[in-house]
Write an enzyme that holds these catalytic residues in place. Sequence first.
Site, PDB file in Angstrom:
ATOM      1  N   ASP A  99       0.856  -1.188   0.000  1.00 49.47           N
ATOM      2  CA  ASP A  99       0.000   0.000   0.000  1.00 49.47           C
ATOM      3  C   ASP A  99       0.888   1.231   0.000  1.00 49.47           C
ATOM      4  OD1 ASP A  99      -2.867   1.090   0.290  1.00 49.47           O
ATOM      5  OD2 ASP A  99      -1.751   2.218   1.794  1.00 49.47           O
TER       6      ASP A  99
ATOM      7  N   GLU B 244       0.855   5.658   0.157  1.00 49.74           N
ATOM      8  CA  GLU B 244       0.181   6.942   0.349  1.00 49.74           C
ATOM      9  C   GLU B 244       0.954   7.966  -0.464  1.00 49.74           C
ATOM     10  OE1 GLU B 244      -2.699   7.342   1.802  1.00 49.74           O
ATOM     11  OE2 GLU B 244      -2.746   5.231   2.430  1.00 49.74           O
TER      12      GLU B 244
ATOM     13  N   HIS C  65      -5.846   5.003   5.701  1.00 45.65           N
ATOM     14  CA  HIS C  65      -4.970   5.901   4.941  1.00 45.65           C
ATOM     15  C   HIS C  65      -3.608   6.064   5.603  1.00 45.65           C
ATOM     16  CE1 HIS C  65      -8.499   6.389   2.596  1.00 45.65           C
ATOM     17  NE2 HIS C  65      -9.142   7.020   3.547  1.00 45.65           N
TER      18      HIS C  65
ATOM     19  N   ASP D 258      -3.288   0.017   6.351  1.00 46.80           N
ATOM     20  CA  ASP D 258      -4.013  -0.479   5.183  1.00 46.80           C
ATOM     21  C   ASP D 258      -3.357  -1.725   4.606  1.00 46.80           C
ATOM     22  OD1 ASP D 258      -5.796   1.556   5.519  1.00 46.80           O
ATOM     23  OD2 ASP D 258      -5.257   2.662   3.699  1.00 46.80           O
TER      24      ASP D 258
END
EC number: 3.1.13.-
Length: 215
Positions: free
Chosen positions: A23, A25, A181, A186
């Site tokens: 994941d 960001e 987030h 996540d």
Amino acid sequence: MADKSDLNALSGRFRGYYPVVIDVETAGFNAQSDALLEIAAVTLQMNKEGWLLPDETLHFHVEPFEGANLQPEALAFNGIDPTNPLRGAVSEHDALHAIFKAVRKGIKDKGCNRAIIVAHNANFDHSFVMAAAERASLKRNPFHPFATFDTAALSGLVLGQTVLAKACLAAGIPFDSSQAHSALYDTLQTAKLFCELVNRWKKLGGWPLPTAESE
């Protein structure tokens, strides 16, 4: 080295692919121009009975590359302040070099051929990993250049849900929206979700595939 004919081995489950849950960001949606700000990876393992489980976790805050766009809307959404020195951010090169090194070791240890990214709406995460690896001039990228396992699509099929939080809850996996987030949170939840989907298919008799001898 693992036996690829062993259907209870990780190397025998996904045609020699080594799945790694990722994941990211970011500071926008464009992998070429917008900053990668955080990345986490969870490797997976198969136990002796053939059940898929999370294994090792890596997590890095990442410094925006030189000239990167920082979209205010994206920063407001994920709550990341790229200028905060307490983030302990490292360069794209250092973050991906560490992840790639661990993944290559996992491929070798598990007797697999190549890694494949598992992610929720995987095209997004895959595009940022590939763009960052190219910027960092990392030549030994262990991940498949375009194939992915997308837990959003798999969850839609199995659970009737495509949003990560709703898919986790439908699968009986707790999900704390206040931690959403964060790449680390996540990724951990996506790893649990992917394992549940794969294991549920096994429980339902979908794996191993039936053979002529067993019919």
